[in-house]
Design a protein around this motif. Sequence first.
Motif, PDB file in Angstrom:
ATOM      1  N   TYR A  78      32.530  46.732  34.897  1.00  0.00           N
ATOM      2  CA  TYR A  78      33.908  47.063  35.088  1.00  0.00           C
ATOM      3  C   TYR A  78      34.252  47.261  36.583  1.00  0.00           C
ATOM      4  O   TYR A  78      33.934  48.635  37.065  1.00  0.00           O
ATOM      5  CB  TYR A  78      34.636  48.216  34.241  1.00  0.00           C
ATOM      6  N   SER A  79      34.534  46.456  37.318  1.00  0.00           N
ATOM      7  CA  SER A  79      34.589  46.624  38.989  1.00  0.00           C
ATOM      8  C   SER A  79      35.771  45.868  39.541  1.00  0.00           C
ATOM      9  O   SER A  79      36.218  44.678  38.780  1.00  0.00           O
ATOM     10  CB  SER A  79      33.401  46.394  39.394  1.00  0.00           C
ATOM     11  N   VAL A  80      36.296  46.131  40.565  1.00  0.00           N
ATOM     12  CA  VAL A  80      37.382  45.113  41.023  1.00  0.00           C
ATOM     13  C   VAL A  80      36.847  43.936  41.526  1.00  0.00           C
ATOM     14  O   VAL A  80      37.499  42.675  41.369  1.00  0.00           O
ATOM     15  CB  VAL A  80      37.661  45.963  42.560  1.00  0.00           C
ATOM     16  N   GLU A  81      35.422  43.774  41.825  1.00  0.00           N
ATOM     17  CA  GLU A  81      34.643  42.474  42.290  1.00  0.00           C
ATOM     18  C   GLU A  81      34.779  41.612  40.815  1.00  0.00           C
ATOM     19  O   GLU A  81      35.276  40.216  40.837  1.00  0.00           O
ATOM     20  CB  GLU A  81      33.442  42.705  42.818  1.00  0.00           C
ATOM     21  N   SER A  82      34.318  42.134  39.639  1.00  0.00           N
ATOM     22  CA  SER A  82      34.239  41.170  38.507  1.00  0.00           C
ATOM     23  C   SER A  82      35.806  41.060  38.244  1.00  0.00           C
ATOM     24  O   SER A  82      35.870  39.726  37.658  1.00  0.00           O
ATOM     25  CB  SER A  82      33.687  42.061  37.443  1.00  0.00           C
ATOM     26  N   TYR A  83      36.856  41.810  38.245  1.00  0.00           N
ATOM     27  CA  TYR A  83      38.133  41.472  37.864  1.00  0.00           C
ATOM     28  C   TYR A  83      38.695  40.340  39.000  1.00  0.00           C
ATOM     29  O   TYR A  83      39.284  39.468  38.636  1.00  0.00           O
ATOM     30  CB  TYR A  83      39.014  42.428  37.663  1.00  0.00           C
ATOM     31  N   SER A  84      38.329  40.480  40.251  1.00  0.00           N
ATOM     32  CA  SER A  84      38.635  39.446  41.210  1.00  0.00           C
ATOM     33  C   SER A  84      38.112  38.123  40.808  1.00  0.00           C
ATOM     34  O   SER A  84      38.827  37.045  40.981  1.00  0.00           O
ATOM     35  CB  SER A  84      38.115  39.809  42.544  1.00  0.00           C
ATOM     36  N   GLN A  85      36.809  38.055  40.358  1.00  0.00           N
ATOM     37  CA  GLN A  85      36.127  36.745  39.840  1.00  0.00           C
ATOM     38  C   GLN A  85      36.884  36.334  38.986  1.00  0.00           C
ATOM     39  O   GLN A  85      37.065  34.925  38.809  1.00  0.00           O
ATOM     40  CB  GLN A  85      34.558  36.999  39.599  1.00  0.00           C
ATOM     41  N   GLN A  86      37.309  36.947  37.830  1.00  0.00           N
ATOM     42  CA  GLN A  86      37.965  36.433  36.599  1.00  0.00           C
ATOM     43  C   GLN A  86      39.455  35.819  37.031  1.00  0.00           C
ATOM     44  O   GLN A  86      39.719  34.861  36.660  1.00  0.00           O
ATOM     45  CB  GLN A  86      38.334  37.477  35.750  1.00  0.00           C
ATOM     46  N   VAL A  87      40.257  36.324  38.260  1.00  0.00           N
ATOM     47  CA  VAL A  87      41.324  35.969  38.802  1.00  0.00           C
ATOM     48  C   VAL A  87      40.924  34.526  39.410  1.00  0.00           C
ATOM     49  O   VAL A  87      41.599  33.658  39.117  1.00  0.00           O
ATOM     50  CB  VAL A  87      41.757  36.848  39.646  1.00  0.00           C
ATOM     51  N   LYS A  88      39.957  34.483  40.258  1.00  0.00           N
ATOM     52  CA  LYS A  88      39.797  33.147  40.973  1.00  0.00           C
ATOM     53  C   LYS A  88      39.295  32.066  39.785  1.00  0.00           C
ATOM     54  O   LYS A  88      39.634  31.009  40.115  1.00  0.00           O
ATOM     55  CB  LYS A  88      38.343  33.438  41.634  1.00  0.00           C
ATOM     56  N   ASP A  89      38.431  32.635  38.795  1.00  0.00           N
ATOM     57  CA  ASP A  89      38.212  31.585  37.665  1.00  0.00           C
ATOM     58  C   ASP A  89      39.333  31.077  37.080  1.00  0.00           C
ATOM     59  O   ASP A  89      39.587  29.696  36.678  1.00  0.00           O
ATOM     60  CB  ASP A  89      37.249  32.388  36.702  1.00  0.00           C
ATOM     61  N   TYR A  90      40.344  31.775  36.708  1.00  0.00           N
ATOM     62  CA  TYR A  90      41.799  31.457  35.962  1.00  0.00           C
ATOM     63  C   TYR A  90      42.736  30.757  36.909  1.00  0.00           C
ATOM     64  O   TYR A  90      42.825  29.681  36.466  1.00  0.00           O
ATOM     65  CB  TYR A  90      42.533  32.893  35.920  1.00  0.00           C
ATOM     66  N   ILE A  91      42.483  30.996  38.224  1.00  0.00           N
ATOM     67  CA  ILE A  91      43.273  30.116  39.196  1.00  0.00           C
ATOM     68  C   ILE A  91      42.786  28.687  39.298  1.00  0.00           C
ATOM     69  O   ILE A  91      43.409  27.651  39.111  1.00  0.00           O
ATOM     70  CB  ILE A  91      43.396  31.033  40.605  1.00  0.00           C
TER      71      ILE A  91
END
Length: 84
Positions: A25-38
Motif C-alpha cells: 500500500y503505497s502511493v507508487e503502487s496506486y499510481s501504477q494502478q492509475v496508469k494501468d487503468y488509463i
Amino acid sequence: MDTNRFKSSHDFSNLQKNLHNNPGYSVESYSQQVKDYINDMKSKNQEATKHGFMSHAQKSAQDVWEEIREMESEAWEKNKKNSE
C-alpha cells in the motif's frame, strides 16, 4: 475484541508506520494502478475518468474482501471443529 491481537500494522494513528508495515500500500503502487487503468481505457478507445477508476478500484477491493471472507470462514469452521 481482543486488543492484545491488534496488529501494529493497523495503527491508524500513524500512517507512515502503516505504509512501512504494508509495503503493498503505497502511493507508487496506486499510481501504477492509475496508469494501468488509463492505458487499458485507451486500448479500448474509452475515456478514462476518475469516477471510472474509483469504481474499478472499489470492485477490485470487493473481490479481495470476498476472498478474505471465504478464507476466514474456512479457517473458522476448521478450527471450530478441531476445538470441539
